[in-house]
Design a protein around this motif. Structure first.
Motif, mmCIF file in Angstrom:
data_model
loop_
_atom_site.group_PDB
_atom_site.id
_atom_site.type_symbol
_atom_site.label_atom_id
_atom_site.label_comp_id
_atom_site.label_asym_id
_atom_site.label_seq_id
_atom_site.Cartn_x
_atom_site.Cartn_y
_atom_site.Cartn_z
ATOM 1 N N GLY A 500 0.877 -1.079 0.137
ATOM 2 C CA GLY A 500 -0.016 0.008 -0.094
ATOM 3 C C GLY A 500 0.837 1.189 0.013
ATOM 4 N N TYR A 501 0.237 2.268 -0.598
ATOM 5 C CA TYR A 501 0.880 3.628 -0.736
ATOM 6 C C TYR A 501 0.053 4.705 -0.279
ATOM 7 C CZ TYR A 501 3.856 0.582 -3.765
ATOM 8 O OH TYR A 501 4.365 -0.630 -3.928
ATOM 9 N N TYR A 502 0.172 5.371 0.562
ATOM 10 C CA TYR A 502 -0.900 6.390 1.304
ATOM 11 C C TYR A 502 -0.117 7.905 1.484
ATOM 12 C CZ TYR A 502 -4.106 8.408 4.569
ATOM 13 O OH TYR A 502 -5.068 8.850 5.023
ATOM 14 N N GLY A 520 -5.606 9.756 0.148
ATOM 15 C CA GLY A 520 -5.714 8.407 -1.127
ATOM 16 C C GLY A 520 -4.785 7.350 -0.572
ATOM 17 N N ARG A 521 -5.349 5.970 -0.972
ATOM 18 C CA ARG A 521 -4.201 4.852 -0.783
ATOM 19 C C ARG A 521 -4.535 4.125 -1.807
ATOM 20 N NH1 ARG A 521 -2.105 1.016 2.803
ATOM 21 N NH2 ARG A 521 -2.192 2.595 4.588
ATOM 22 N N TYR A 522 -3.395 3.966 -2.384
ATOM 23 C CA TYR A 522 -3.197 2.700 -3.518
ATOM 24 C C TYR A 522 -2.933 1.387 -2.646
ATOM 25 C CZ TYR A 522 -2.399 0.397 -7.748
ATOM 26 O OH TYR A 522 -2.258 -0.710 -8.962
ATOM 27 N N THR A 523 -3.871 0.170 -3.076
ATOM 28 C CA THR A 523 -3.491 -0.972 -2.586
ATOM 29 C C THR A 523 -3.263 -2.048 -3.568
ATOM 30 O OG1 THR A 523 -4.444 -0.306 -0.389
ATOM 31 C CG2 THR A 523 -3.992 -2.681 -0.756
ATOM 32 N N ASP A 524 -2.501 -2.911 -3.596
ATOM 33 C CA ASP A 524 -2.407 -3.929 -4.381
ATOM 34 C C ASP A 524 -2.468 -5.144 -3.642
ATOM 35 O OD1 ASP A 524 -1.521 -6.137 -6.185
ATOM 36 O OD2 ASP A 524 -0.038 -4.987 -7.026
ATOM 37 N N LEU A 538 -6.408 -1.228 -6.226
ATOM 38 C CA LEU A 538 -7.469 -0.304 -6.105
ATOM 39 C C LEU A 538 -6.884 1.137 -5.505
ATOM 40 C CD1 LEU A 538 -10.525 -0.049 -7.389
ATOM 41 C CD2 LEU A 538 -11.046 -0.649 -4.896
ATOM 42 N N PHE A 539 -7.346 2.323 -6.163
ATOM 43 C CA PHE A 539 -7.019 3.520 -5.319
ATOM 44 C C PHE A 539 -8.663 3.728 -4.634
ATOM 45 C CE2 PHE A 539 -7.913 7.896 -4.962
ATOM 46 C CZ PHE A 539 -6.707 8.467 -4.401
ATOM 47 N N THR A 540 -8.166 4.087 -3.335
ATOM 48 C CA THR A 540 -9.361 4.403 -2.481
ATOM 49 C C THR A 540 -9.139 5.891 -1.920
ATOM 50 O OG1 THR A 540 -8.431 3.298 -0.583
ATOM 51 C CG2 THR A 540 -10.011 2.253 -1.865
ATOM 52 N N PRO A 541 -10.365 6.535 -2.046
ATOM 53 C CA PRO A 541 -10.004 7.891 -1.662
ATOM 54 C C PRO A 541 -10.535 8.298 -0.045
ATOM 55 C CG PRO A 541 -12.192 7.846 -3.122
ATOM 56 C CD PRO A 541 -11.433 6.540 -2.966
#
Length: 781
Positions: A500-502, A520-524, A538-541
């Motif tokens: 994850g990247y936040y 925002g967080r991008y999680t693989d 997915l990117f979750t805002p």
């Protein structure tokens, strides 16, 4: 001769230099009375530093003449400074320092004999990453601190912790880990900010190693986005500090319960090296026969301060539990209903094999503060879990109306390995009159687990009758453990890898009275069970808004998301999208009495979309049109009403139901795993120092669940299968600066309490004991 002259000359220089220095001495007191032991005293712009002794006194020698600033620091108190002049060959007496409490951190502190007796917390722990006070965070976060844990005589995470948080509900399981639901969904277990979620774990923490437990409700993208949307709980373990900790606790109670715990911490190397060690050993029986639990925990921790701005911490947690795995389950025909057996009935045998569970957890943290506005933290956690034993159950279709059942056991062996790494940065700056609080981070979490449930055997040659039990005739198998669990045939293997990247910016307007969080967080995420793989990226805002109506009264709103990869077969071979859960919530937060009491009210709605349901055109396949919605209201109160009275009071109204399905008859049905109404209360009254009952205290608490469910709601999806639940507990205590004695009595009304569900044509449930007691004696040395 020349060497002798040189040596004499050096000695004379040394004596002369020493004669040109002075010293200082003084005393450190607290404003609320008493001295402060082991406070940090330093002289600015020099290497001179020391700690106050057990009487609050200190002295520093070898100071060159001149003017200096003496600085005193003590956790939980405001830093104090005094200007002094040091003269040669003179001891300067520094005026007594009188430190005042720092309300922002005092709830964390236990000083020798001076315990902050309040259940209210003001800030989240460092492991939650947020630097904002709880009242200003746009999310419902509740904290259970160690004072409350102690007052309720809580032994483990499964031991009633949920009573202190609105809507939190323990779901019965195998008896080794805390499976907790909030807002109708399982919440992720974390330890020091590290996600340790597995299907059967982690091992429930013993409270001897726990500083506090933080409950975060709903999705929280600053910590994780992959998983169920109910939230998570974060167990914060006891940390080393710059003050001495020395305490022994001994407990005894009903069902041959005996428990001893030691907590010791101090400093070395002039305070640069801090250490703490916790050790606990317990044995505990049950109101049912053949059900004994032995538990051991050992948790050493170190922290080294390279400088005031740079530190390295390391903790090791070892937990061992030996118990009959799943031994609390009993079974009966559905026609007889729940509670058709005596509360003390057991389906176990005396020679049932106990399950051994061992958990080893290493945690390390590196923190560096670049300046007062920016810092970076790197964390690593490694968990290794091993389990060997068996679990009991009833053979499908064997539970008869006359009480006959056929019991079987299966292997319950497992190995779990978790590696987690985090790197995150906190910072703050201004652009004109607008403030910014930045949080940016990277998470890596890898979980591998191997489970062997493949070996099983019937243990009854003739049926076992629950109404007329005869023990001693069961025949137990000898499972094949010649190979490691990892190498056995028939095992089930889970692999989970998330990255994850936040990034978050909390923007403050009008002198931070209005705060807008944009994140925002991008999680693989990649989840594999044997040959089945579930992938999603997915990117979750996340958008939060918080406004100070008054300095101690805020209103907030939040939008956040969580997701879960899924697999299935569609008729057209399409790849299914992940389940996506959207949380919309808003609420009010208010502190009272100068921050000693916290209250909050929250309204929420969580909508889970993309749920797989049966394809109406072909039952062998799925379509992605299902939806579940959770709605509710939550109220929490924690803290100090008066200096003598502390209180916890909460209420939650939760409704979780199917809102879309390919089968119209299922729309509106309840989803198991929640109670419509949950309310809890706990009062703790300590008589003040002017009273003849000085030192004594009284406690009283209740838990009340209405329209509740655990694993199944009801056959018709509407009426709850379980009856309402009400439990009354209480306690009496006495303490002074060194000694504490507490007697807690649970289930005062001696009610038949249980939790369970339907399982085909029969029921299963687990009972709680009747009236029972625990006596704890603590000593600070």
């Amino acid at each position: 001769m020349k060497k002798l002259l040189n040596l004499s000359f050096m000695i004379l220089i040394s004596v002369f230099a020493n004669a040109q220095t002075g010293s200082i001495k003084g005393l450190i007191n607290a404003k609320n009375g008493g001295f402060l032991s082991y406070a940090n005293i330093s002289i600015s712009n020099t290497n001179h530093k020391t700690l106050s002794n057990a009487s609050g006194e200190y002295n520093i020698d070898g100071i060159k003449p001149g003017e200096y600033t003496v600085v005193v620091k003590f956790i939980g108190y405001k830093t104090a400074k005094k200007q002094i002049t040091v003269s040669a060959n003179t001891t300067t007496k520094v005026p007594t320092f009188i430190l005042t409490e720092n309300q922002e951190t005092l709830e964390e502190v236990v000083l020798d004999g001076h315990k902050k007796n309040s259940y209210a917390a003001k800030k989240p722990s460092e492991s939650l990453r947020l630097k904002t006070p709880l009242i200003k965070i746009p999310q419902n976060i509740q904290i259970v601190n160690k004072e409350l844990i102690s007052d309720q005589a809580t032994f483990t995470m499964m031991d009633g912790i949920t009573r202190n948080v609105s809507g939190a509900q323990m779901i019965e399981h195998w008896g080794s880990f805390a499976r907790i639901n909030m807002r109708g969904f399982r919440i992720a277990p974390m330890r020091n900010g590290m996600n340790l979620t597995t299907s059967w774990g982690p091992l429930a923490e013993d409270m001897s190693i726990v500083e506090r437990v933080e409950f975060v409700k709903g999705p929280a993208a600053y910590m994780l986005a992959s998983g169920e949307p109910g939230g998570f709980f974060n167990v914060v373990t006891k940390k080393p500090s710059n003050h001495r900790v020395a305490e022994v606790n001994v407990s005894a109670g009903s069902f041959n319960t005996f428990r001893g715990a030691v907590d010791y911490g101090n400093t070395l190397l002039d305070g640069k090296l801090q250490y703490r060690v916790n050790f606990m050993k317990s044995t505990q029986g049950s109101h049912r026969d053949f059900e004994k639990t032995d538990r051991t925990s050992f948790a050493p921790a170190l922290k080294y301060l390279f400088t005031e701005n740079t530190s390295l911490s390391a903790e090791y947690i070892y937990q061992k539990v030996k118990m009959p795995y799943g031994g609390a389950y009993v079974f009966g025909p559905a026609s007889a209903g729940f509670a058709s057996l005596d509360r003390d009935f057991t389906a176990l045998e005396e020679d049932f094999e106990e399950t051994d569970m061992k958990e080893k957890n290493l945690y390390a943290n590196f923190t560096h503060k670049f300046n007062k506005n920016w810092e970076i933290q790197a964390q690593y956690s490694r968990l290794d879990y091993e389990q060997e034993g068996m679990s009991p159950w009833a053979v499908w279709g064997s539970v008869q109306e006359n009480g006959d059942i056929t019991r079987y056991v299966s292997s319950a062996d497992a190995i779990i390995e978790i590696d987690a790494t985090q790197l995150f940065v906190n910072g703050s700056f201004n652009t004109g009159n607008i403030s910014h609080k930045i949080l940016a981070g990277v998470d890596y979490n890898s979980k591998d687990s191997w489970h062997d449930w493949s070996q099983s055997a019937v243990i009854d040659q003739t049926p076992f009758n629950i109404y007329n039990p005869v023990y001693g005739n069961a025949v137990f198998p000898d499972f094949d453990r010649s190979k490691s669990v990892k190498d056995r045939s028939g095992l089930v293997k889970y692999e989970t890898l998330t990255k994850g990247y936040y990034l978050q910016d909390e923007i403050g307007f009008f002198k931070d009275r209005l705060r807008l969080s944009l994140a925002g967080r991008y999680t693989d995420a990649n989840i594999t069970r044997d040959a089945t793989e579930e992938k999603a990226a997915l990117f979750t805002p996340r958008v939060g808004l918080s406004f100070d109506i008054l300095s101690d009264f805020t209103v907030y709103g939040l939008y956040d998301q969580a997701f879960k990869p899924q697999t299935g077969a569609s008729k057209t071979n399409e790849v299914f999208d992940p389940e996506i859960a959207t949380d919309i919530e808003g609420g009010l937060k208010k502190t009272w009495f100068n921050g000693k009491l916290n209250t909050s009210v929250t309204l929420f709605q969580i909508t889970k979309d993309n749920i797989l349901v049966t394809d109406p055109e072909d039952a062998n396949f799925s379509v992605q049109i299902g939806q579940v919605q959770s709605k509710g209201l939550e109220f929490d109160l924690q803290g100090q009403i008066t200096p003598e009275l502390n209180m916890v009071l909460n209420y939650a109204n939760t409704n979780v139901e199917v809102t879309k399905d390919s089968d119209p008859t299922l729309v509106g049905t309840k989803v198991a795993g929640h109670s419509k109404h949950i309310t809890n209360g706990w009062l703790n009254y300590h008589f003040n120092a002017a009273s003849k009952l000085k030192g004594f205290g009284l406690s009283l608490g209740y838990q009340y669940l209405v329209d509740r469910s655990s694993w199944a709601w009801a056959t018709d999806g509407q009426d709850p299968i379980l009856p309402d639940y009400f439990r009354l507990d209480g306690g009496v205590s006495w303490k002074n600066d060194k000694i504490g004695v507490r007697l807690n009595v649970n289930n005062i009304l001696n009610k038949y309490l249980y939790s369970g569900a339907g399982y085909g044509d029969y029921l299963y449930w687990q009972t709680e004991p009747g009236t029972n007691a625990r006596l704890t004696v603590s000593y600070k040395f």
